[in-house]
Write a protein that holds these residues in place. Structure first.
Motif, short mmCIF file in Angstrom:
data_model
loop_
_atom_site.label_atom_id
_atom_site.label_comp_id
_atom_site.label_asym_id
_atom_site.label_seq_id
_atom_site.Cartn_x
_atom_site.Cartn_y
_atom_site.Cartn_z
N GLU A 164 0.79 -1.24 0.00
CA GLU A 164 0.00 0.00 0.00
C GLU A 164 0.82 1.29 0.00
OE1 GLU A 164 -3.23 -0.25 -0.42
OE2 GLU A 164 -3.14 -2.44 -0.22
N HIS A 165 2.01 1.29 0.58
CA HIS A 165 2.71 2.56 0.81
C HIS A 165 4.03 2.72 0.05
CE1 HIS A 165 -0.14 3.48 3.95
NE2 HIS A 165 0.11 2.30 4.52
N ILE A 166 4.73 1.65 -0.23
CA ILE A 166 6.11 1.79 -0.69
C ILE A 166 6.21 2.44 -2.07
CG2 ILE A 166 6.55 -0.46 -1.78
CD1 ILE A 166 8.82 1.43 0.70
N VAL A 167 5.29 2.16 -2.98
CA VAL A 167 5.37 2.76 -4.32
C VAL A 167 5.17 4.27 -4.23
CG1 VAL A 167 4.29 2.86 -6.59
CG2 VAL A 167 4.75 0.65 -5.53
N ASP A 168 4.20 4.73 -3.43
CA ASP A 168 3.99 6.17 -3.26
C ASP A 168 5.22 6.82 -2.63
OD1 ASP A 168 1.46 6.02 -4.34
OD2 ASP A 168 0.47 5.83 -2.39
N TYR A 169 5.80 6.14 -1.64
CA TYR A 169 7.01 6.66 -1.00
C TYR A 169 8.14 6.80 -2.02
CZ TYR A 169 11.29 6.69 1.75
OH TYR A 169 12.51 7.00 2.25
N CYS A 170 8.38 5.75 -2.81
CA CYS A 170 9.46 5.79 -3.80
C CYS A 170 9.20 6.84 -4.88
CB CYS A 170 9.67 4.42 -4.43
SG CYS A 170 10.28 3.17 -3.28
N ASP A 171 7.93 6.94 -5.33
CA ASP A 171 7.59 7.95 -6.33
C ASP A 171 7.82 9.36 -5.80
OD1 ASP A 171 6.93 5.98 -8.13
OD2 ASP A 171 4.75 6.21 -7.87
N SER A 172 7.41 9.61 -4.55
CA SER A 172 7.59 10.96 -4.00
C SER A 172 9.08 11.24 -3.75
CB SER A 172 6.80 11.14 -2.70
OG SER A 172 7.26 10.28 -1.69
N LYS A 173 9.83 10.23 -3.42
CA LYS A 173 11.28 10.38 -3.23
C LYS A 173 11.94 10.72 -4.57
CE LYS A 173 15.07 8.00 -0.99
NZ LYS A 173 15.53 9.17 -0.29
N ASP A 174 11.53 10.00 -5.64
CA ASP A 174 12.07 10.28 -6.97
C ASP A 174 11.71 11.69 -7.42
OD1 ASP A 174 13.17 7.77 -7.15
OD2 ASP A 174 11.57 6.94 -8.39
N ALA A 175 10.48 12.11 -7.16
CA ALA A 175 10.04 13.45 -7.56
C ALA A 175 10.83 14.53 -6.82
CB ALA A 175 8.55 13.62 -7.29
N SER A 176 11.07 14.31 -5.53
CA SER A 176 11.79 15.33 -4.77
C SER A 176 13.28 15.35 -5.14
CB SER A 176 11.62 15.13 -3.27
OG SER A 176 12.26 13.95 -2.84
N SER A 177 13.85 14.20 -5.52
CA SER A 177 15.26 14.20 -5.89
C SER A 177 15.49 14.76 -7.29
CB SER A 177 15.85 12.79 -5.78
OG SER A 177 15.27 11.95 -6.75
N SER A 178 14.47 14.68 -8.16
CA SER A 178 14.63 15.22 -9.51
C SER A 178 14.25 16.70 -9.58
CB SER A 178 13.79 14.41 -10.50
OG SER A 178 12.42 14.54 -10.19
N SER A 179 13.69 17.23 -8.50
CA SER A 179 13.31 18.63 -8.46
C SER A 179 14.57 19.49 -8.48
CB SER A 179 12.50 18.91 -7.19
OG SER A 179 12.28 20.29 -7.06
N SER A 180 14.51 20.58 -9.24
CA SER A 180 15.68 21.46 -9.31
C SER A 180 15.71 22.45 -8.15
CB SER A 180 15.68 22.20 -10.65
OG SER A 180 14.49 22.97 -10.75
N SER A 181 14.67 22.47 -7.37
CA SER A 181 14.62 23.39 -6.23
C SER A 181 15.66 23.01 -5.19
CB SER A 181 13.22 23.35 -5.60
OG SER A 181 13.21 24.07 -4.40
N SER A 182 16.40 23.96 -4.70
CA SER A 182 17.45 23.67 -3.73
C SER A 182 16.88 23.41 -2.34
CB SER A 182 18.46 24.82 -3.66
OG SER A 182 17.78 26.00 -3.27
N ASP A 183 15.66 23.85 -2.09
CA ASP A 183 15.09 23.63 -0.76
C ASP A 183 14.05 22.51 -0.76
OD1 ASP A 183 12.55 26.25 -0.58
OD2 ASP A 183 13.19 24.95 -2.22
N SER A 184 14.11 21.63 -1.76
CA SER A 184 13.13 20.54 -1.77
C SER A 184 13.39 19.59 -0.61
CB SER A 184 13.19 19.78 -3.10
OG SER A 184 14.42 19.14 -3.22
N SER A 185 12.33 19.24 0.05
CA SER A 185 12.47 18.33 1.19
C SER A 185 12.44 16.90 0.72
CB SER A 185 11.35 18.59 2.19
OG SER A 185 10.11 18.34 1.57
N SER A 186 12.92 16.01 1.54
CA SER A 186 12.91 14.60 1.18
C SER A 186 11.50 14.06 1.30
CB SER A 186 13.87 13.83 2.08
OG SER A 186 13.44 13.91 3.41
#
Length: 183
Positions: A146-168
């Motif tokens: 139920e949770h791991i795919v959403d967690y990984c997707d949000s982690k990928d989105a935050s790591s690919s963000s160019s914003s310097s203050d993006s949170s994990s």
């Protein structure tokens, strides 16, 4: 005398190889896999690239063979787009434990973690956290399904963000009694 000692030591040396797994803890370890699914291995066979030469003293150590499994997919958790409609998939692992190969029991529901190799084949092995469904706690089952795919997707989105203050990415909910690792 020196030569005798050297020959004795050399006679004790044998051919060896070893599988070495890098330990991963926490939910991040699941984000590295191309496939996560619950399934049952329904068939197994050994496939070799070359025929066995029984005159070769190392014929039992066959780094060119794989266990090939036909796995019935019971629940797709994370799948590449071209596999989302599949009800069975073919998965490979080395026959050699020293090359991180593993065997799976037939007709047992397992949560599989696998990668797609450069040839487009699905591979898994000893280092992946493949676990029988019945061995998982209720919390582990919920985390994985139920949770791991959403967690990984949000982690990928935050790591690919160019914003310097993006949170994990926010972590998945903790289990009752605190976090723990599978296996």
């Amino acid at each position: 005398m020196f030569l005798a000692v050297v020959l004795l030591l050399l006679s004790c040396v044998s051919l060896s190889d070893a599988c070495s797994c890098f330990p991963h803890n926490g939910p991040d370890r699941y984000c590295q896999y191309d496939l996560m699914f619950r399934g049952t291995a329904v068939a197994e066979y050994e496939e070799r690239e070359e025929p066995i030469d029984h005159s070769d003293p190392l014929w039992r150590y066959d780094p060119f063979s794989d266990w090939v499994y036909t796995v019935r997919v019971e629940k797709a958790i994370k799948m590449p787009e071209n596999l989302t409609k599949e009800t069975t998939i073919t998965m490979r692992t080395s026959t050699q434990g020293s090359l991180c190969g593993t065997r799976f029991p037939l007709d047992v529901s397992i949560v599989f973690f696998a990668r797609v190799n450069d040839q487009g084949e699905i591979e898994t092995g000893l280092c992946e956290p493949n676990t029988p469904w019945e061995a998982l706690s209720d919390w582990d089952r919920e985390l994985i399904t139920e949770h791991i795919v959403d967690y990984c997707d949000s982690k990928d989105a935050s790591s690919s963000s160019s914003s310097s203050d993006s949170s994990s990415a926010p972590p998945p909910p903790p289990p009752p009694g605190g976090p723990r690792a599978l296996n």
